[in-house]
Design a protein around this motif. Structure first.
Motif, PDB file in Angstrom:
ATOM      1  N   SER A  14       0.826  -1.198   0.000  1.00 34.63           N
ATOM      2  CA  SER A  14       0.000   0.000   0.000  1.00 34.63           C
ATOM      3  C   SER A  14       0.870   1.263   0.000  1.00 34.63           C
ATOM      4  O   SER A  14       0.593   2.228  -0.718  1.00 34.63           O
ATOM      5  N   ARG A  50      -7.119   5.616   2.617  1.00 31.12           N
ATOM      6  CA  ARG A  50      -6.935   4.174   2.809  1.00 31.12           C
ATOM      7  C   ARG A  50      -7.481   3.778   4.173  1.00 31.12           C
ATOM      8  O   ARG A  50      -6.784   3.771   5.170  1.00 31.12           O
ATOM      9  N   GLU A  78      -8.377  -2.172  -1.572  1.00 28.31           N
ATOM     10  CA  GLU A  78      -7.844  -0.833  -1.822  1.00 28.31           C
ATOM     11  C   GLU A  78      -6.571  -0.886  -2.664  1.00 28.31           C
ATOM     12  O   GLU A  78      -6.384  -0.057  -3.559  1.00 28.31           O
TER      13      GLU A  78
END
Length: 118
Positions: A14, A31, A63
């Motif tokens: 991420s 996020r 995500e």
């Protein structure tokens, strides 16, 4: 892979995706998954904790996949505009409109809890 190790891996992924989006000038999404990871003491028992961790891992996967799509679409948009520039011309108004509204190139779709106004 254990859920805690997967969480650590997905969190690193991420961060890399976030940095890529910043570098290429695409919008960075909110996020939510990063605030979902529970504290072991707050859940009461191991089963509740494990279920919440699994939920957080599912959310971060979702995500990250959307950020991958956003990154790919941003690259496609840049390639299309750069190739027109390489031909020594500018985009016409109509070409610009179609490029900015083509679902294959639009990279600013809402992700997670983002709204369209942001």
């Amino acid at each position: 892979m254990g859920v805690r190790r997967e969480w650590a891996y997905r969190r690193q992924e991420s961060e890399r995706l976030r940095n890529d989006l910043i570098r290429i000038g695409a919008r960075v999404p909110t996020r939510d998954s990063l605030i979902m990871y529970p504290d072991p003491g707050e859940c009461g028992n191991w089963n509740k904790y494990r279920k919440r961790v699994i939920g957080a891992v599912s959310q971060i996967r979702f995500e990250n996949n959307l950020m991958l799509v956003r990154r790919g679409r941003q690259y496609m948009y840049q390639l299309a505009t750069d190739s027109v520039g390489a031909m020594g011309r500018d985009l016409t108004e109509r070409e610009q409109y179609h490029l900015e509204h083509n679902p294959n190139y639009v990279s600013d779709g809402a992700i997670s809890d983002e709204t369209e106004e942001e």
